[in-house]
Enzyme design. Structure first.
Site, mmCIF file in Angstrom:
data_model
loop_
_atom_site.group_PDB
_atom_site.id
_atom_site.type_symbol
_atom_site.label_atom_id
_atom_site.label_comp_id
_atom_site.label_asym_id
_atom_site.label_seq_id
_atom_site.Cartn_x
_atom_site.Cartn_y
_atom_site.Cartn_z
ATOM 1 N N TYR A 182 44.479 6.092 -75.102
ATOM 2 C CA TYR A 182 44.282 5.591 -76.462
ATOM 3 C C TYR A 182 44.215 4.069 -76.515
ATOM 4 O O TYR A 182 43.577 3.511 -77.408
ATOM 5 C CB TYR A 182 45.432 6.060 -77.363
ATOM 6 C CG TYR A 182 45.258 7.438 -77.933
ATOM 7 C CD1 TYR A 182 45.218 8.550 -77.098
ATOM 8 C CD2 TYR A 182 45.150 7.632 -79.307
ATOM 9 C CE1 TYR A 182 45.080 9.827 -77.634
ATOM 10 C CE2 TYR A 182 45.013 8.901 -79.837
ATOM 11 C CZ TYR A 182 44.971 9.991 -79.005
ATOM 12 O OH TYR A 182 44.833 11.246 -79.539
ATOM 13 N N LYS A 208 49.829 15.652 -64.918
ATOM 14 C CA LYS A 208 48.741 16.165 -64.080
ATOM 15 C C LYS A 208 48.852 15.431 -62.742
ATOM 16 O O LYS A 208 47.904 14.776 -62.274
ATOM 17 C CB LYS A 208 47.393 15.916 -64.784
ATOM 18 C CG LYS A 208 46.202 16.578 -64.111
ATOM 19 C CD LYS A 208 46.172 18.097 -64.221
ATOM 20 C CE LYS A 208 45.027 18.669 -63.428
ATOM 21 N NZ LYS A 208 45.044 20.150 -63.372
ATOM 22 N N ASP A 243 47.788 21.888 -67.455
ATOM 23 C CA ASP A 243 46.982 23.108 -67.635
ATOM 24 C C ASP A 243 47.881 24.350 -67.631
ATOM 25 O O ASP A 243 47.762 25.236 -68.483
ATOM 26 C CB ASP A 243 45.871 23.211 -66.581
ATOM 27 C CG ASP A 243 46.350 23.021 -65.149
ATOM 28 O OD1 ASP A 243 47.511 22.592 -64.936
ATOM 29 O OD2 ASP A 243 45.565 23.307 -64.218
ATOM 30 N N ASP A 267 48.916 14.857 -77.763
ATOM 31 C CA ASP A 267 48.062 15.064 -78.928
ATOM 32 C C ASP A 267 47.562 16.510 -78.934
ATOM 33 O O ASP A 267 47.641 17.226 -79.934
ATOM 34 C CB ASP A 267 46.881 14.086 -78.877
ATOM 35 C CG ASP A 267 45.930 14.262 -80.046
ATOM 36 O OD1 ASP A 267 46.415 14.376 -81.178
ATOM 37 O OD2 ASP A 267 44.706 14.310 -79.816
ATOM 38 N N ASP A 294 49.127 20.138 -81.226
ATOM 39 C CA ASP A 294 48.323 21.015 -82.090
ATOM 40 C C ASP A 294 48.465 22.468 -81.638
ATOM 41 O O ASP A 294 48.571 23.382 -82.459
ATOM 42 C CB ASP A 294 46.838 20.616 -82.063
ATOM 43 C CG ASP A 294 46.488 19.545 -83.093
ATOM 44 O OD1 ASP A 294 47.360 18.701 -83.388
ATOM 45 O OD2 ASP A 294 45.349 19.555 -83.600
HETATM 46 C C1 IPM Z 1 47.337 12.767 -84.500
HETATM 47 C C2 IPM Z 1 45.883 12.493 -84.771
HETATM 48 C C3 IPM Z 1 45.570 11.054 -84.360
HETATM 49 C C4 IPM Z 1 45.853 10.939 -82.885
HETATM 50 C C5 IPM Z 1 44.145 10.577 -84.679
HETATM 51 C C6 IPM Z 1 43.771 10.775 -86.124
HETATM 52 C C7 IPM Z 1 43.963 9.123 -84.282
HETATM 53 O O1 IPM Z 1 45.079 13.414 -84.126
HETATM 54 O O2 IPM Z 1 48.196 12.093 -85.101
HETATM 55 O O3 IPM Z 1 47.636 13.653 -83.697
HETATM 56 O O4 IPM Z 1 45.012 11.312 -82.059
HETATM 57 O O5 IPM Z 1 46.954 10.461 -82.544
HETATM 58 MN MN MN Z 2 46.205 14.995 -83.103
#
Ligand code: IPM
Ligand code: MN
Length: 353
Positions: free
Chosen positions: A141, A189, A221, A245, A249
Protein backbone atom coordinates in the site's frame (compact mmCIF):
# COMPACT_ATOMS: atom_id res chain seq x y z
CA UNK A 1 -15.72 10.40 32.60
CA UNK A 2 -15.37 13.43 30.34
CA UNK A 3 -14.04 12.72 26.84
CA UNK A 4 -14.02 13.92 23.25
CA UNK A 5 -14.63 12.03 20.04
CA UNK A 6 -14.04 13.21 16.48
CA UNK A 7 -16.73 12.11 13.99
CA UNK A 8 -16.02 11.76 10.27
CA UNK A 9 -19.36 10.81 8.65
CA UNK A 10 -17.84 10.82 5.13
CA UNK A 11 -19.72 9.50 2.11
CA UNK A 12 -22.62 7.26 1.10
CA UNK A 13 -24.11 5.47 4.11
CA UNK A 14 -21.36 6.90 6.36
CA UNK A 15 -23.45 9.78 7.78
CA UNK A 16 -26.37 7.41 8.55
CA UNK A 17 -24.30 4.81 10.39
CA UNK A 18 -22.41 7.50 12.31
CA UNK A 19 -25.74 9.06 13.35
CA UNK A 20 -26.82 5.58 14.53
CA UNK A 21 -23.63 5.23 16.58
CA UNK A 22 -24.33 8.67 18.11
CA UNK A 23 -27.77 7.50 19.27
CA UNK A 24 -26.10 4.59 21.05
CA UNK A 25 -23.36 6.87 22.41
CA UNK A 26 -25.99 9.11 24.02
CA UNK A 27 -27.62 6.08 25.62
CA UNK A 28 -24.28 4.88 27.03
CA UNK A 29 -23.57 8.36 28.40
CA UNK A 30 -26.96 8.43 30.15
CA UNK A 31 -26.52 4.95 31.58
CA UNK A 32 -22.99 5.47 32.89
CA UNK A 33 -23.22 9.24 33.56
CA UNK A 34 -20.44 10.10 31.12
CA UNK A 35 -19.97 13.26 29.14
CA UNK A 36 -18.60 12.77 25.62
CA UNK A 37 -18.19 15.86 23.43
CA UNK A 38 -18.27 15.23 19.71
CA UNK A 39 -16.83 17.28 16.90
CA UNK A 40 -17.77 16.54 13.27
CA UNK A 41 -15.28 17.04 10.42
CA UNK A 42 -15.45 16.51 6.68
CA UNK A 43 -13.48 14.01 4.59
CA UNK A 44 -13.60 12.09 1.31
CA UNK A 45 -16.10 12.83 -1.44
CA UNK A 46 -18.05 15.03 1.00
CA UNK A 47 -14.95 17.26 1.27
CA UNK A 48 -14.40 17.27 -2.53
CA UNK A 49 -18.03 18.26 -3.06
CA UNK A 50 -17.52 21.19 -0.69
CA UNK A 51 -14.56 22.35 -2.80
CA UNK A 52 -12.00 21.13 -0.23
CA UNK A 53 -9.15 18.63 -0.59
CA UNK A 54 -10.07 15.00 0.13
CA UNK A 55 -8.42 15.22 3.59
CA UNK A 56 -8.73 18.91 4.57
CA UNK A 57 -6.17 20.53 6.90
CA UNK A 58 -8.78 21.25 9.62
CA UNK A 59 -9.79 17.60 9.59
CA UNK A 60 -6.15 16.53 9.78
CA UNK A 61 -5.59 18.83 12.76
CA UNK A 62 -8.64 17.42 14.58
CA UNK A 63 -7.71 13.80 13.82
CA UNK A 64 -4.10 14.10 14.99
CA UNK A 65 -4.83 15.94 18.26
CA UNK A 66 -5.06 12.72 20.30
CA UNK A 67 -8.82 12.09 20.63
CA UNK A 68 -10.26 8.94 19.07
CA UNK A 69 -11.81 9.29 15.62
CA UNK A 70 -14.92 7.46 14.37
CA UNK A 71 -15.16 7.29 10.58
CA UNK A 72 -18.36 6.28 8.76
CA UNK A 73 -17.12 5.48 5.24
CA UNK A 74 -15.44 7.19 2.34
CA UNK A 75 -15.91 6.52 -1.36
CA UNK A 76 -17.91 8.20 -4.09
CA UNK A 77 -18.14 6.87 -7.65
CA UNK A 78 -18.42 10.45 -8.95
CA UNK A 79 -14.70 10.85 -8.22
CA UNK A 80 -13.43 7.46 -9.41
CA UNK A 81 -11.90 9.02 -12.52
CA UNK A 82 -9.47 11.23 -10.54
CA UNK A 83 -5.73 10.46 -10.69
CA UNK A 84 -4.37 8.42 -7.76
CA UNK A 85 -2.99 11.40 -5.80
CA UNK A 86 -6.48 12.93 -5.62
CA UNK A 87 -8.47 9.75 -5.19
CA UNK A 88 -10.68 9.27 -2.13
CA UNK A 89 -8.90 5.98 -1.27
CA UNK A 90 -5.64 7.95 -1.20
CA UNK A 91 -7.30 10.32 1.31
CA UNK A 92 -8.21 7.37 3.53
CA UNK A 93 -4.61 6.13 3.42
CA UNK A 94 -3.43 9.67 4.25
CA UNK A 95 -5.78 9.74 7.26
CA UNK A 96 -4.42 6.41 8.52
CA UNK A 97 -0.80 7.37 7.99
CA UNK A 98 -1.15 10.90 9.46
CA UNK A 99 -2.59 9.30 12.61
CA UNK A 100 0.17 6.68 12.67
CA UNK A 101 -2.33 3.87 13.17
CA UNK A 102 -0.32 0.80 12.23
CA UNK A 103 -2.35 -1.98 13.91
CA UNK A 104 -5.79 -2.60 12.41
CA UNK A 105 -7.94 -4.87 14.58
CA UNK A 106 -10.78 -6.54 12.68
CA UNK A 107 -12.89 -8.81 14.85
CA UNK A 108 -15.18 -11.32 13.16
CA UNK A 109 -17.64 -13.54 14.95
CA UNK A 110 -20.60 -15.80 14.40
CA UNK A 111 -23.78 -14.18 15.75
CA UNK A 112 -26.43 -16.15 17.54
CA UNK A 113 -29.62 -15.67 15.54
CA UNK A 114 -27.81 -15.06 12.26
CA UNK A 115 -26.98 -18.69 11.51
CA UNK A 116 -28.89 -18.48 8.23
CA UNK A 117 -26.86 -15.46 7.07
CA UNK A 118 -23.48 -17.13 6.65
CA UNK A 119 -22.74 -18.88 3.36
CA UNK A 120 -20.69 -21.40 5.38
CA UNK A 121 -22.20 -24.33 7.26
CA UNK A 122 -23.51 -22.80 10.51
CA UNK A 123 -22.41 -25.88 12.49
CA UNK A 124 -18.85 -25.07 11.40
CA UNK A 125 -18.98 -21.33 12.09
CA UNK A 126 -20.92 -21.43 15.41
CA UNK A 127 -18.79 -20.04 18.20
CA UNK A 128 -16.30 -18.28 15.92
CA UNK A 129 -14.78 -15.26 17.64
CA UNK A 130 -11.52 -14.17 16.06
CA UNK A 131 -9.57 -10.96 15.48
CA UNK A 132 -7.42 -10.25 12.48
CA UNK A 133 -4.59 -7.86 13.32
CA UNK A 134 -3.69 -6.29 9.99
CA UNK A 135 -0.54 -4.20 9.57
CA UNK A 136 -1.92 -0.95 8.17
CA UNK A 137 0.89 1.40 7.19
CA UNK A 138 3.35 -0.73 5.25
CA UNK A 139 3.67 -3.28 2.49
CA UNK A 140 2.37 -2.79 -1.02
CA UNK A 141 0.00 0.00 0.00
CA UNK A 142 2.81 2.42 0.80
CA UNK A 143 5.97 0.88 -0.72
CA UNK A 144 8.02 3.03 -3.08
CA UNK A 145 8.84 2.98 -5.92
CA UNK A 146 5.47 2.43 -7.48
CA UNK A 147 3.95 3.44 -10.75
CA UNK A 148 2.81 2.84 -14.24
CA UNK A 149 5.21 2.82 -17.19
CA UNK A 150 4.74 5.77 -19.55
CA UNK A 151 3.66 3.48 -22.40
CA UNK A 152 0.96 1.92 -20.20
CA UNK A 153 2.35 -1.57 -20.86
CA UNK A 154 3.62 -2.33 -17.36
CA UNK A 155 3.11 -1.26 -13.76
CA UNK A 156 4.88 -1.95 -10.48
CA UNK A 157 4.49 -1.78 -6.70
CA UNK A 158 6.97 -2.45 -3.93
CA UNK A 159 6.41 -4.68 -0.93
CA UNK A 160 8.74 -3.57 1.81
CA UNK A 161 8.86 -4.16 5.59
CA UNK A 162 11.40 -3.22 8.24
CA UNK A 163 11.99 -5.14 11.46
CA UNK A 164 10.62 -2.16 13.40
CA UNK A 165 7.38 -2.11 11.40
CA UNK A 166 6.84 -5.81 12.06
CA UNK A 167 7.71 -5.53 15.76
CA UNK A 168 5.31 -2.70 16.56
CA UNK A 169 2.26 -4.44 15.08
CA UNK A 170 3.32 -7.84 16.44
CA UNK A 171 3.50 -6.33 19.94
CA UNK A 172 -0.17 -5.36 19.66
CA UNK A 173 -1.07 -8.88 18.47
CA UNK A 174 0.91 -10.62 21.22
CA UNK A 175 -0.68 -8.33 23.83
CA UNK A 176 -4.14 -9.06 22.48
CA UNK A 177 -3.43 -12.81 22.51
CA UNK A 178 -2.37 -12.51 26.17
CA UNK A 179 -5.70 -10.87 27.00
CA UNK A 180 -7.68 -13.54 25.11
CA UNK A 181 -6.99 -17.24 24.47
CA UNK A 182 -3.16 -16.95 24.48
CA UNK A 183 -2.92 -18.27 20.93
CA UNK A 184 -1.44 -16.27 18.07
CA UNK A 185 -1.32 -17.25 14.42
CA UNK A 186 1.00 -15.29 12.13
CA UNK A 187 0.13 -15.49 8.41
CA UNK A 188 2.73 -14.90 5.70
CA UNK A 189 4.09 -16.20 2.40
CA UNK A 190 7.59 -17.04 3.68
CA UNK A 191 8.01 -19.84 1.13
CA UNK A 192 8.25 -17.19 -1.60
CA UNK A 193 8.63 -13.61 -0.31
CA UNK A 194 11.65 -12.07 1.46
CA UNK A 195 9.34 -9.63 3.29
CA UNK A 196 7.53 -12.66 4.71
CA UNK A 197 10.81 -14.33 5.70
CA UNK A 198 11.73 -11.18 7.64
CA UNK A 199 8.22 -11.09 9.09
CA UNK A 200 8.38 -14.70 10.30
CA UNK A 201 11.90 -14.36 11.73
CA UNK A 202 10.97 -11.17 13.60
CA UNK A 203 7.72 -12.54 15.04
CA UNK A 204 9.42 -15.80 16.04
CA UNK A 205 12.19 -13.92 17.88
CA UNK A 206 9.60 -11.88 19.80
CA UNK A 207 7.81 -14.99 21.06
CA UNK A 208 10.47 -15.33 23.80
CA UNK A 209 9.07 -12.16 25.42
CA UNK A 210 5.59 -13.73 25.53
CA UNK A 211 6.17 -17.22 26.97
CA UNK A 212 2.46 -17.58 27.81
CA UNK A 213 1.43 -17.19 24.13
CA UNK A 214 1.46 -20.19 21.78
CA UNK A 215 2.68 -18.90 18.40
CA UNK A 216 1.90 -20.69 15.15
CA UNK A 217 2.62 -19.76 11.50
CA UNK A 218 0.68 -20.50 8.33
CA UNK A 219 1.09 -19.56 4.69
CA UNK A 220 -1.59 -17.19 3.48
CA UNK A 221 -3.00 -19.55 0.84
CA UNK A 222 -3.39 -22.38 3.37
CA UNK A 223 -4.91 -20.04 5.94
CA UNK A 224 -7.43 -18.67 3.43
CA UNK A 225 -8.71 -22.22 3.05
CA UNK A 226 -8.50 -23.15 6.74
CA UNK A 227 -10.42 -20.01 7.68
CA UNK A 228 -13.30 -21.16 5.48
CA UNK A 229 -13.10 -24.78 6.64
CA UNK A 230 -12.59 -24.27 10.33
CA UNK A 231 -12.97 -20.68 11.56
CA UNK A 232 -13.52 -21.67 15.21
CA UNK A 233 -9.89 -22.87 15.38
CA UNK A 234 -8.54 -19.31 15.28
CA UNK A 235 -8.33 -16.50 17.78
CA UNK A 236 -5.76 -13.72 17.12
CA UNK A 237 -4.38 -13.69 13.57
CA UNK A 238 -1.50 -11.36 12.69
CA UNK A 239 -0.70 -10.51 9.08
CA UNK A 240 0.64 -7.84 6.73
CA UNK A 241 -1.41 -5.14 5.04
CA UNK A 242 -2.68 -6.68 1.77
CA UNK A 243 -3.12 -10.19 3.17
CA UNK A 244 -5.09 -8.65 6.04
CA UNK A 245 -7.26 -6.62 3.69
CA UNK A 246 -8.28 -9.77 1.83
CA UNK A 247 -8.54 -12.14 4.81
CA UNK A 248 -10.64 -9.72 6.86
CA UNK A 249 -13.28 -9.62 4.12
CA UNK A 250 -13.24 -13.41 4.02
CA UNK A 251 -13.61 -13.52 7.81
CA UNK A 252 -16.62 -11.22 7.36
CA UNK A 253 -18.40 -13.99 5.50
CA UNK A 254 -18.40 -15.97 8.75
CA UNK A 255 -20.65 -13.27 10.24
CA UNK A 256 -22.80 -13.12 7.13
CA UNK A 257 -22.64 -9.45 6.21
CA UNK A 258 -19.86 -6.88 5.90
CA UNK A 259 -22.29 -4.51 7.62
CA UNK A 260 -21.71 -6.29 10.95
CA UNK A 261 -17.95 -5.78 11.13
CA UNK A 262 -16.29 -3.13 13.30
CA UNK A 263 -12.62 -2.19 13.32
CA UNK A 264 -10.10 -0.33 15.42
CA UNK A 265 -6.81 1.02 14.08
CA UNK A 266 -4.32 1.71 16.82
CA UNK A 267 -1.08 3.65 16.85
CA UNK A 268 1.04 5.07 19.63
CA UNK A 269 -1.52 7.32 21.31
CA UNK A 270 -3.91 7.72 18.37
CA UNK A 271 -6.83 5.55 17.32
CA UNK A 272 -9.20 5.46 14.36
CA UNK A 273 -12.40 3.41 14.42
CA UNK A 274 -14.37 2.47 11.31
CA UNK A 275 -16.90 -0.11 10.20
CA UNK A 276 -15.30 -2.38 7.59
CA UNK A 277 -18.09 -1.84 5.02
CA UNK A 278 -17.62 0.88 2.43
CA UNK A 279 -19.81 3.84 1.48
CA UNK A 280 -22.37 1.63 -0.38
CA UNK A 281 -23.58 4.50 -2.61
CA UNK A 282 -26.65 2.59 -3.83
CA UNK A 283 -27.99 2.35 -0.25
CA UNK A 284 -27.19 5.93 0.75
CA UNK A 285 -29.87 8.32 1.97
CA UNK A 286 -32.55 5.63 2.31
CA UNK A 287 -32.13 4.73 5.99
CA UNK A 288 -31.59 1.05 5.08
CA UNK A 289 -27.90 0.56 5.96
CA UNK A 290 -26.78 -1.81 8.69
CA UNK A 291 -25.31 0.30 11.52
CA UNK A 292 -24.03 -2.72 13.50
CA UNK A 293 -20.44 -2.26 12.27
CA UNK A 294 -20.45 1.40 13.32
CA UNK A 295 -22.07 0.61 16.69
CA UNK A 296 -19.54 -2.17 17.24
CA UNK A 297 -16.77 0.30 16.37
CA UNK A 298 -18.13 2.63 19.08
CA UNK A 299 -17.78 -0.25 21.55
CA UNK A 300 -14.14 -0.54 20.50
CA UNK A 301 -13.64 3.20 21.21
CA UNK A 302 -14.69 2.58 24.80
CA UNK A 303 -12.50 -0.55 25.06
CA UNK A 304 -9.28 0.62 23.43
CA UNK A 305 -9.25 4.43 23.79
CA UNK A 306 -11.03 4.89 27.09
CA UNK A 307 -10.21 1.60 28.85
CA UNK A 308 -13.94 1.35 29.64
CA UNK A 309 -14.49 -2.38 29.27
CA UNK A 310 -17.87 -2.42 31.03
CA UNK A 311 -19.29 0.15 28.63
CA UNK A 312 -17.82 -1.73 25.63
CA UNK A 313 -19.45 -4.95 26.77
CA UNK A 314 -22.76 -3.21 27.46
CA UNK A 315 -22.86 -1.96 23.85
CA UNK A 316 -21.84 -5.35 22.45
CA UNK A 317 -24.43 -7.23 24.45
CA UNK A 318 -27.21 -4.77 23.54
CA UNK A 319 -26.20 -5.25 19.89
CA UNK A 320 -26.15 -9.04 20.23
CA UNK A 321 -29.53 -9.00 21.95
CA UNK A 322 -31.11 -6.87 19.23
CA UNK A 323 -29.88 -9.34 16.61
CA UNK A 324 -30.87 -12.40 18.67
CA UNK A 325 -34.39 -11.00 19.03
CA UNK A 326 -34.70 -11.08 15.23
CA UNK A 327 -34.39 -7.41 14.24
CA UNK A 328 -32.69 -7.11 10.90
CA UNK A 329 -31.68 -4.46 8.44
CA UNK A 330 -32.17 -5.13 4.72
CA UNK A 331 -28.77 -6.77 4.16
CA UNK A 332 -29.74 -9.61 6.52
CA UNK A 333 -33.49 -9.72 6.13
CA UNK A 334 -35.10 -13.13 5.65
CA UNK A 335 -38.61 -14.49 6.27
CA UNK A 336 -39.65 -14.75 9.90
CA UNK A 337 -37.61 -11.75 11.09
CA UNK A 338 -38.51 -8.15 11.85
CA UNK A 339 -37.28 -5.67 9.25
CA UNK A 340 -35.89 -2.44 10.67
CA UNK A 341 -34.36 0.69 9.23
CA UNK A 342 -30.88 1.89 10.14
CA UNK A 343 -32.21 4.51 12.59
CA UNK A 344 -34.74 2.10 14.17
CA UNK A 345 -32.03 -0.47 14.68
CA UNK A 346 -29.95 2.10 16.56
CA UNK A 347 -32.91 2.99 18.80
CA UNK A 348 -33.51 -0.70 19.53
CA UNK A 349 -29.88 -1.12 20.59
CA UNK A 350 -30.08 2.08 22.70
CA UNK A 351 -33.24 0.82 24.46
CA UNK A 352 -31.51 -2.49 25.27
CA UNK A 353 -28.72 -0.66 27.05
C1 IPM B 1 -10.44 -1.45 3.78
C2 IPM B 1 -10.62 -0.92 2.39
C3 IPM B 1 -9.46 0.04 2.08
C4 IPM B 1 -8.19 -0.76 2.17
C5 IPM B 1 -9.55 0.76 0.73
C6 IPM B 1 -10.86 1.48 0.54
C7 IPM B 1 -8.39 1.72 0.55
O1 IPM B 1 -10.71 -1.95 1.47
O2 IPM B 1 -10.46 -0.65 4.74
O3 IPM B 1 -10.29 -2.67 3.94
O4 IPM B 1 -7.81 -1.45 1.22
O5 IPM B 1 -7.54 -0.69 3.24
MN1 MN C 1 -10.72 -3.94 2.39
Amino acid sequence: MNRSLVLLPGDGIGPEVVAAAEVVLQAVCRKFSHQVDTRTCTIGGAALRAGLPVYPDDTRAACTAGDPVLLGAVGDPAFDHLPREQKIETGLLALRSSMGVYANLRPARAWEGLEDATPFKPQRTAGTDLIIVRELLGGLYFGEPRGMAADGQSAFNTMKYSVGEVQRVARVAFGLAQSRSKRLLSVDKANVLETSQLWRKTVTAMAADYPDVALEHQYVDAFAMNLALNPTRYDVVLTENLFGDILSDEAGAVSGSLGLLPSASLGDGQALYEPVHGSAPTLAGRDVANPAGAIGSLALVFRHSWQAEEEARAIESALARTIREGYRTADLMTAGHTGTSCSQFARLVAERL
